[in-house]
Design a protein around this motif. Structure first.
Motif, PDB file in Angstrom:
ATOM      1  N   LEU A 135     112.265 -15.467  11.476  1.00 14.63           N
ATOM      2  CA  LEU A 135     113.432 -14.553  12.155  1.00 14.63           C
ATOM      3  C   LEU A 135     114.288 -14.263  12.338  1.00 14.63           C
ATOM      4  O   LEU A 135     115.495 -12.953  12.859  1.00 14.63           O
ATOM      5  N   SER A 136     115.169 -14.885  11.566  1.00 14.19           N
ATOM      6  CA  SER A 136     116.545 -14.551  10.475  1.00 14.19           C
ATOM      7  C   SER A 136     116.237 -13.167   9.729  1.00 14.19           C
ATOM      8  O   SER A 136     116.571 -12.112   9.850  1.00 14.19           O
ATOM      9  N   THR A 137     115.377 -12.602   8.837  1.00 16.55           N
ATOM     10  CA  THR A 137     114.921 -11.612   7.814  1.00 16.55           C
ATOM     11  C   THR A 137     114.758 -11.138   8.701  1.00 16.55           C
ATOM     12  O   THR A 137     115.416  -9.717   8.552  1.00 16.55           O
ATOM     13  N   THR A 138     113.930 -10.891  10.701  1.00 14.80           N
ATOM     14  CA  THR A 138     114.153  -9.490  10.863  1.00 14.80           C
ATOM     15  C   THR A 138     115.364  -9.697  11.694  1.00 14.80           C
ATOM     16  O   THR A 138     115.594  -8.317  12.456  1.00 14.80           O
ATOM     17  N   LEU A 139     116.148 -10.730  12.230  1.00 10.99           N
ATOM     18  CA  LEU A 139     117.769  -9.944  12.395  1.00 10.99           C
ATOM     19  C   LEU A 139     117.969  -9.571  12.449  1.00 10.99           C
ATOM     20  O   LEU A 139     118.952  -7.994  12.460  1.00 10.99           O
ATOM     21  N   ALA A 140     118.245 -10.180  10.743  1.00 15.56           N
ATOM     22  CA  ALA A 140     119.201  -9.108   9.896  1.00 15.56           C
ATOM     23  C   ALA A 140     118.909  -7.629   9.781  1.00 15.56           C
ATOM     24  O   ALA A 140     119.916  -6.746   9.521  1.00 15.56           O
ATOM     25  N   ILE A 141     117.172  -7.816   9.537  1.00 17.98           N
ATOM     26  CA  ILE A 141     117.799  -6.284   9.324  1.00 17.98           C
ATOM     27  C   ILE A 141     117.815  -5.189  10.173  1.00 17.98           C
ATOM     28  O   ILE A 141     118.192  -4.034  10.046  1.00 17.98           O
ATOM     29  N   ILE A 142     116.868  -5.848  11.490  1.00 19.74           N
ATOM     30  CA  ILE A 142     117.825  -4.750  12.811  1.00 19.74           C
ATOM     31  C   ILE A 142     118.847  -4.952  13.008  1.00 19.74           C
ATOM     32  O   ILE A 142     119.173  -3.760  13.327  1.00 19.74           O
ATOM     33  N   GLY A 143     119.497  -5.183  12.522  1.00 17.60           N
ATOM     34  CA  GLY A 143     121.113  -5.811  12.669  1.00 17.60           C
ATOM     35  C   GLY A 143     121.830  -4.289  11.361  1.00 17.60           C
ATOM     36  O   GLY A 143     122.094  -3.017  11.858  1.00 17.60           O
ATOM     37  N   ARG A 144     121.211  -4.318  10.439  1.00 15.62           N
ATOM     38  CA  ARG A 144     121.300  -3.009   9.265  1.00 15.62           C
ATOM     39  C   ARG A 144     120.937  -1.605   9.868  1.00 15.62           C
ATOM     40  O   ARG A 144     121.219  -1.015  10.283  1.00 15.62           O
ATOM     41  N   PHE A 145     119.845  -1.975  10.888  1.00 13.98           N
ATOM     42  CA  PHE A 145     119.166  -0.840  10.879  1.00 13.98           C
ATOM     43  C   PHE A 145     119.735  -0.300  12.720  1.00 13.98           C
ATOM     44  O   PHE A 145     120.141   1.257  12.473  1.00 13.98           O
ATOM     45  N   ILE A 146     120.258  -0.992  13.167  1.00 17.50           N
ATOM     46  CA  ILE A 146     121.079  -0.831  14.494  1.00 17.50           C
ATOM     47  C   ILE A 146     122.043   0.144  13.167  1.00 17.50           C
ATOM     48  O   ILE A 146     122.298   1.366  14.102  1.00 17.50           O
ATOM     49  N   CYS A 147     123.581  -0.084  12.463  1.00 18.83           N
ATOM     50  CA  CYS A 147     124.026   0.801  12.270  1.00 18.83           C
ATOM     51  C   CYS A 147     123.438   2.189  11.384  1.00 18.83           C
ATOM     52  O   CYS A 147     125.033   3.505  11.641  1.00 18.83           O
ATOM     53  N   HIS A 148     122.594   1.566  11.036  1.00 18.25           N
ATOM     54  CA  HIS A 148     122.004   3.545  10.599  1.00 18.25           C
ATOM     55  C   HIS A 148     122.148   4.554  11.562  1.00 18.25           C
ATOM     56  O   HIS A 148     121.843   5.216  11.553  1.00 18.25           O
ATOM     57  N   PHE A 149     121.047   3.577  12.339  1.00 22.38           N
ATOM     58  CA  PHE A 149     121.184   4.520  13.629  1.00 22.38           C
ATOM     59  C   PHE A 149     122.505   4.808  14.115  1.00 22.38           C
ATOM     60  O   PHE A 149     121.936   6.377  14.448  1.00 22.38           O
ATOM     61  N   ILE A 150     123.118   4.447  14.490  1.00 25.07           N
ATOM     62  CA  ILE A 150     124.802   4.828  14.984  1.00 25.07           C
ATOM     63  C   ILE A 150     124.643   5.738  13.647  1.00 25.07           C
ATOM     64  O   ILE A 150     125.237   6.531  14.059  1.00 25.07           O
ATOM     65  N   SER A 151     125.364   5.944  13.024  1.00 24.37           N
ATOM     66  CA  SER A 151     125.211   7.024  12.110  1.00 24.37           C
ATOM     67  C   SER A 151     124.335   8.086  12.045  1.00 24.37           C
ATOM     68  O   SER A 151     125.294   9.215  11.932  1.00 24.37           O
ATOM     69  N   GLY A 152     123.361   7.637  12.544  1.00 28.87           N
ATOM     70  CA  GLY A 152     122.605   8.560  12.388  1.00 28.87           C
ATOM     71  C   GLY A 152     122.258   9.561  13.455  1.00 28.87           C
ATOM     72  O   GLY A 152     121.968  10.840  13.819  1.00 28.87           O
ATOM     73  N   ILE A 153     122.687   8.970  14.737  1.00 26.45           N
ATOM     74  CA  ILE A 153     122.834   9.787  16.327  1.00 26.45           C
ATOM     75  C   ILE A 153     123.962  10.943  16.373  1.00 26.45           C
ATOM     76  O   ILE A 153     124.108  11.910  16.833  1.00 26.45           O
ATOM     77  N   VAL A 154     124.801   9.939  15.369  1.00 25.34           N
ATOM     78  CA  VAL A 154     126.525  10.589  15.085  1.00 25.34           C
ATOM     79  C   VAL A 154     126.473  11.314  14.495  1.00 25.34           C
ATOM     80  O   VAL A 154     127.004  13.116  14.238  1.00 25.34           O
ATOM     81  N   PHE A 155     126.049  11.206  13.491  1.00 23.33           N
ATOM     82  CA  PHE A 155     127.049  12.303  12.227  1.00 23.33           C
ATOM     83  C   PHE A 155     125.441  12.919  11.518  1.00 23.33           C
ATOM     84  O   PHE A 155     125.822  13.715  10.566  1.00 23.33           O
ATOM     85  N   PHE A 156     124.398  12.698  11.694  1.00 25.29           N
ATOM     86  CA  PHE A 156     123.150  13.787  10.568  1.00 25.29           C
ATOM     87  C   PHE A 156     122.157  14.091  11.977  1.00 25.29           C
ATOM     88  O   PHE A 156     120.918  14.524  11.751  1.00 25.29           O
ATOM     89  N   ALA A 157     122.827  14.565  13.142  1.00 31.51           N
ATOM     90  CA  ALA A 157     121.787  15.373  14.728  1.00 31.51           C
ATOM     91  C   ALA A 157     121.706  16.353  13.928  1.00 31.51           C
ATOM     92  O   ALA A 157     120.737  17.231  14.678  1.00 31.51           O
ATOM     93  N   SER A 158     122.545  17.033  13.270  1.00 35.26           N
ATOM     94  CA  SER A 158     122.014  18.201  12.168  1.00 35.26           C
ATOM     95  C   SER A 158     120.724  18.277  11.805  1.00 35.26           C
ATOM     96  O   SER A 158     120.199  19.649  12.265  1.00 35.26           O
ATOM     97  N   TYR A 159     120.612  17.661  11.092  1.00 38.40           N
ATOM     98  CA  TYR A 159     119.034  16.938  10.350  1.00 38.40           C
ATOM     99  C   TYR A 159     118.065  17.454  11.127  1.00 38.40           C
ATOM    100  O   TYR A 159     116.599  17.579  10.655  1.00 38.40           O
ATOM    101  N   ALA A 160     117.692  17.047  12.142  1.00 42.61           N
ATOM    102  CA  ALA A 160     116.952  16.342  13.527  1.00 42.61           C
ATOM    103  C   ALA A 160     116.197  18.185  13.025  1.00 42.61           C
ATOM    104  O   ALA A 160     116.702  19.029  14.042  1.00 42.61           O
ATOM    105  N   PRO A 161     114.884  18.660  13.148  1.00 48.33           N
ATOM    106  CA  PRO A 161     114.632  20.077  13.641  1.00 48.33           C
ATOM    107  C   PRO A 161     114.657  20.410  14.850  1.00 48.33           C
ATOM    108  O   PRO A 161     114.952  19.160  16.042  1.00 48.33           O
ATOM    109  N   GLU A 162     114.816  21.057  15.114  1.00 46.27           N
ATOM    110  CA  GLU A 162     114.401  21.870  16.161  1.00 46.27           C
ATOM    111  C   GLU A 162     113.918  21.319  17.502  1.00 46.27           C
ATOM    112  O   GLU A 162     112.502  21.517  17.324  1.00 46.27           O
ATOM    113  N   GLY A 163     114.546  20.977  18.921  1.00 49.09           N
ATOM    114  CA  GLY A 163     113.780  20.974  19.828  1.00 49.09           C
ATOM    115  C   GLY A 163     113.425  19.189  19.892  1.00 49.09           C
ATOM    116  O   GLY A 163     112.960  18.315  20.957  1.00 49.09           O
ATOM    117  N   THR A 164     114.025  18.440  18.581  1.00 44.91           N
ATOM    118  CA  THR A 164     113.795  16.959  18.336  1.00 44.91           C
ATOM    119  C   THR A 164     114.714  16.124  18.697  1.00 44.91           C
ATOM    120  O   THR A 164     116.430  17.017  18.436  1.00 44.91           O
TER     121      THR A 164
END
Length: 202
Positions: A135-164
């Motif tokens: 539980l604790s390890t999964t929670l920690a990695i999910i927390g890390r994932f959420i941070c990178h996910f936010i960065s991805g949708i705001v700052f790396f959206a241009s890298y997404a293939p067309e139509g994705t």
């Protein structure tokens, strides 16, 4: 002027900047309660150094940052298990800053916040459930994932293939290395004599 303020406040970058600052302030509140002893400083230095060394042993490196490593999160998790979330937050912050200095990938100050200090500070969440390994390890990695996910949708959206969708792209991109990282971390934690090591550390 008020209208300009509302427009600024409604911008995703501004919203996430405020969110990031709020998280940092919360972590700072926890960190202020910490009493740093020579023994604790030594343990933190050793574990952060070990995490950095393990981070260099990359099984796979993603094109826009992120990688599958040989359990680089294990030393940070160990600190959180032994000393609680406050030490976990502090160690994660310091590790994130070191990682930024040696492996920088900078597009925007807010992106730096969500790709370096905050995701590794999230590892400190494991300190809330030190006796529940999965539980604790999964929670920690999910927390890390959420941070990178936010960065991805705001700052790396241009890298997404067309139509994705940027949301789908950010989810798949970050899950593709963090899920294997989670599996490797759980296996290593299971193999290590964790309870004995924690007792010796204390």
């Amino acid at each position: 002027m008020f209208k300009n303020f509302l427009e600024l406040a409604s911008h995703p970058t501004s919203i996430f900047a405020l969110l990031g600052i709020a998280i940092l302030l919360f972590a700072l509140f926890r960190i202020k309660k910490i009493q740093l002893t020579p023994k604790l400083i030594t343990h933190m230095g050793l574990m952060i150094s070990l995490a950095f060394i393990l981070h260099q042993i990359r099984i796979y490196h993603m094109p826009q940052g992120g990688s599958i490593t040989l359990g680089s999160m294990v030393p940070l998790l160990f600190l959180a298990f032994c000393y609680g979330p406050g030490i976990g937050f502090l160690a994660g912050f310091l590790y994130g800053v070191i990682n930024l200095l040696f492996n920088p990938y900078i597009l925007h100050p807010v992106q730096v916040l969500f790709d370096y200090p905050l995701p590794y500070m999230a590892i400190g969440l494991a300190g809330y459930f030190p006796n529940r390994l999965f539980l604790s390890t999964t929670l920690a990695i999910i927390g890390r994932f959420i941070c990178h996910f936010i960065s991805g949708i705001v700052f790396f959206a241009s890298y997404a293939p067309e139509g994705t969708s940027p949301y789908f792209y950010a989810f798949i991109f970050n899950a593709s290395y963090l899920f294997p990282e989670l599996i490797i971390t759980l296996i290593l934690l299971k193999l290590l004599p964790l309870k004995n090591l924690m007792q010796q550390a204390k």
